[in-house]
Scaffold this active site. Structure first.
Site, mmCIF file in Angstrom:
data_model
loop_
_atom_site.group_PDB
_atom_site.id
_atom_site.type_symbol
_atom_site.label_atom_id
_atom_site.label_comp_id
_atom_site.label_asym_id
_atom_site.label_seq_id
_atom_site.Cartn_x
_atom_site.Cartn_y
_atom_site.Cartn_z
ATOM 1 N N GLY A 119 -12.886 -24.564 69.516
ATOM 2 C CA GLY A 119 -11.462 -24.855 69.598
ATOM 3 C C GLY A 119 -10.974 -25.571 68.361
ATOM 4 N N GLU A 122 -3.770 -24.301 59.726
ATOM 5 C CA GLU A 122 -4.168 -23.033 60.318
ATOM 6 C C GLU A 122 -3.022 -22.453 61.151
ATOM 7 O OE1 GLU A 122 -8.088 -21.333 62.618
ATOM 8 O OE2 GLU A 122 -7.358 -23.319 63.188
ATOM 9 N N GLU A 125 -17.598 -25.245 67.020
ATOM 10 C CA GLU A 125 -16.936 -24.442 65.999
ATOM 11 C C GLU A 125 -15.457 -24.773 66.082
ATOM 12 O OE1 GLU A 125 -15.514 -20.050 65.765
ATOM 13 O OE2 GLU A 125 -17.660 -20.050 65.308
ATOM 14 N N LEU A 126 -14.913 -25.304 64.980
ATOM 15 C CA LEU A 126 -13.565 -25.856 64.996
ATOM 16 C C LEU A 126 -12.625 -25.040 64.100
ATOM 17 C CD1 LEU A 126 -14.648 -29.601 64.888
ATOM 18 C CD2 LEU A 126 -14.230 -28.158 66.893
ATOM 19 N N LYS A 178 -15.898 -24.328 81.268
ATOM 20 C CA LYS A 178 -14.457 -24.299 81.480
ATOM 21 C C LYS A 178 -13.832 -23.271 80.541
ATOM 22 C CE LYS A 178 -10.977 -26.375 79.627
ATOM 23 N NZ LYS A 178 -9.926 -25.325 79.794
ATOM 24 N N TRP A 211 -9.141 -19.200 74.386
ATOM 25 C CA TRP A 211 -8.532 -17.996 74.921
ATOM 26 C C TRP A 211 -8.641 -16.789 74.005
ATOM 27 C CZ3 TRP A 211 -5.121 -16.607 71.242
ATOM 28 C CH2 TRP A 211 -4.501 -17.607 70.501
#
Length: 528
Positions: free
Chosen positions: A243, A397, A265-266, A192, A168
């Site tokens: 995410g 994080e 990408e985390l 999605k 988001w």
């Protein structure tokens, strides 16, 4: 789908909004036939922004069926024709940049500058890959086993239908920029978007259709990660995910069991190091931007800063001043520099990290509080020091406007502290060029930005970008950002005589002949 009157009255074509409603109804998910809808709310006001359908596994099956049916013809389409479609898309994104920025702000509550960063990212990706796809996807001649006798070519073949799951925080940039490369490579895409920010994806689909993308090639299925995201990972020919590390590991297990390629990408806990020779006054506003852009809801933003003792007091004074100069605001305008958090859950997360740190001894230099006077989910840009033992903020994080500054003895300790966590997405170094370069080469991260927070590495789109350790696998941007969506096929043909030598040559002489040929090839520089 319903939209606020102030957006409906914009001078851009009403047809765009009408078509968006059509896409929402007919193409985002088949579950609308069953009357299943999910309301979408904006962080900026109380009224409902719109709605989308709630997807099911059956909807994902149908999306893949449609995309696969169309993808075969798309893969056979000359890459130059695919490029024409993407260049028209680039033009349409530029033309409708104000509307796109409006929707991004409405969906996320971010400031206008951060919204335009997304538009620019899509433009950069579309332009870069349109310009480079013909060369990167062209069949390439490769050195054969034997000069003149063996002829070898490398062919790039599309994976098939790529699954994409996007977050988001950057719904337009992360929702379509990766898909641009996948589509140019000849794939279909089933995507999605996050349930709270679906409309940026739907507008992208509209513009791609307007640009000439074949109907059904790109499918968008709205719904939960547990249902729709899982179903995509179980059906795709390659998965692109952005995410959290926790979810990334789950999806990685799913695609790994299927032996399907994966790029992700985390999470990160991105460090910044301030070298003793840094020009603090010159760069302090840039340092603040590196931490608080998009309200800290940015995978590559800085969350921890290491400052040598010799310059710590000077730095913290300047950093506090720069942080307090950040203007919070709300609305579809350029009048402020930091917007809202995405919603109540994220506000609660940020508050928890601050409260936990303070309870364990941290000092709040500035900020630390929500700002309901500005908006329901606004939170002050926050700087902490003196982090106590066991504070969650030290290693986890936050994904919000919170950064802690730690005093260290010297640069060596700063590098040690920067590398100690299991993350390695982005990092930043401020100092004189030679000093900063030396530090950068010792940091464990997929990207290191010198005298900037993240913007220059992110915008350098010709260079691959991604994480190491638990911050991800694979890369977006650069050549790899396109070729990862292809299979490399080796096509070799043998001429004159077989690899085993001519039929009249006795087997016992084959080894001698082969060794002599290799020595000759090396001497004549035909072979490496």
């Amino acid at each position: 789908m319903s939209l606020p009157r102030r957006l409906q009255e914009r001078p851009l074509p009403q047809q765009l909004l009408t078509e968006l409603q059509h896409l929402t109804t007919n193409y985002s998910t088949g579950s609308l036939d069953k009357g299943e809808r999910k309301a979408v709310h904006s962080p900026l006001f109380e009224e409902e922004l719109g709605w989308v359908g709630v997807g099911s596994e059956e909807d994902v099956d149908e999306a893949f069926r449609r995309s696969r049916q169309t993808q075969k013809a798309w893969a056979d389409t000359d890459v130059k024709q695919r490029v024409k479609v993407m260049k028209r898309f680039h033009h349409l994104v530029a033309k409708h940049r104000e509307l796109l920025a409006d929707f991004i702000q409405l969906e996320t509550g971010k400031d206008r500058t951060a919204a335009f960063d997304e538009v620019l990212d899509v433009l950069n990706n579309a332009r870069y890959y349109s310009n480079n796809a013909p060369k990167l996807l062209a069949t390439q001649k490769q050195p054969g086993a034997f000069p003149l006798i063996t002829k070898t070519h490398l062919q790039r073949v599309p994976k098939g239908v790529v699954g994409q799951i996007s977050p988001w925080n950057y719904p337009l940039a992360l929702g379509i920029s990766d898909a641009v490369a996948a589509l140019l490579a000849g794939n279909g895409v089933v995507a999605k978007p996050d349930g709270s920010t679906p409309f940026s994806n739907l507008i992208s689909l509209y513009l791609l259709r307007e640009a000439g993308l074949p109907k059904d090639l790109l499918q968008i299925v709205t719904g939960s990660g547990r249902v729709v995201g899982s179903a995509i990972s179980e059906r795709c020919d390659y998965l692109m995910f952005t995410g959290s590390t926790k979810t990334g590991k789950i999806l990685g297990t799913t695609v790994g069991e299927r032996l399907v390629g994966y790029s992700a990408e985390l999470g990160g806990k991105n460090p910044m190091i301030i070298a003793p020779d840094a020009d603090i006054d010159k760069h302090i506003d840039t340092i603040a931007t590196a931490c608080f852009s998009n309200s800290g809801q940015l995978c590559v933003s800085i969350e921890r800063i290491y400052v040598p003792d010799a310059i710590f007091d000077q730095f913290i004074t300047a950093f506090r001043r720069a942080t307090e100069s950040i203007k919070l605001g709300s609305g579809l305008n350029w009048d402020y520099t930091m917007g809202s958090l995405i919603g109540q859950n994220q506000l609660d997360v940020v508050q928890h990290f601050v409260d936990d740190a303070v309870d364990k001894g941290a000092t709040v230099i500035t900020g630390g509080k929500p700002r309901p006077d500005i908006g329901p989910y606004h939170f002050e840009p926050t700087v902490l020091t003196d982090l106590g033992e066991g504070a969650e903020l030290a290693e986890q994080e936050v994904f919000g406007p919170v950064v802690y500054v730690q005093r260290v003895r010297d640069v060596e300790e700063a590098i040690e502290q920067a590398n100690k966590l299991p993350y390695g997405l982005n990092s930043s170094v401020f100092g004189q060029p030679e000093t900063a370069q030396g530090i950068a080469e010792k940091i464990d991260a997929g990207s290191v930005t010198i005298n900037d927070g993240y913007a220059s590495t992110w915008a350098s789109i010709s260079t691959p970008l991604g994480g190491v350790k638990e911050s991800g696998v694979g890369r977006r941007h650069g050549h790899e950002g396109l070729t990862k969506y292809t299979e490399a096929k080796n096509i070799s043909s043998q001429r004159i005589m077989p690899m085993r030598g001519p039929s009249w040559l006795p087997n016992k002489y084959y080894g001698t002949l082969l060794s002599s040929a290799l020595r000759l090839g090396k001497a004549l520089r035909f072979l490496p």
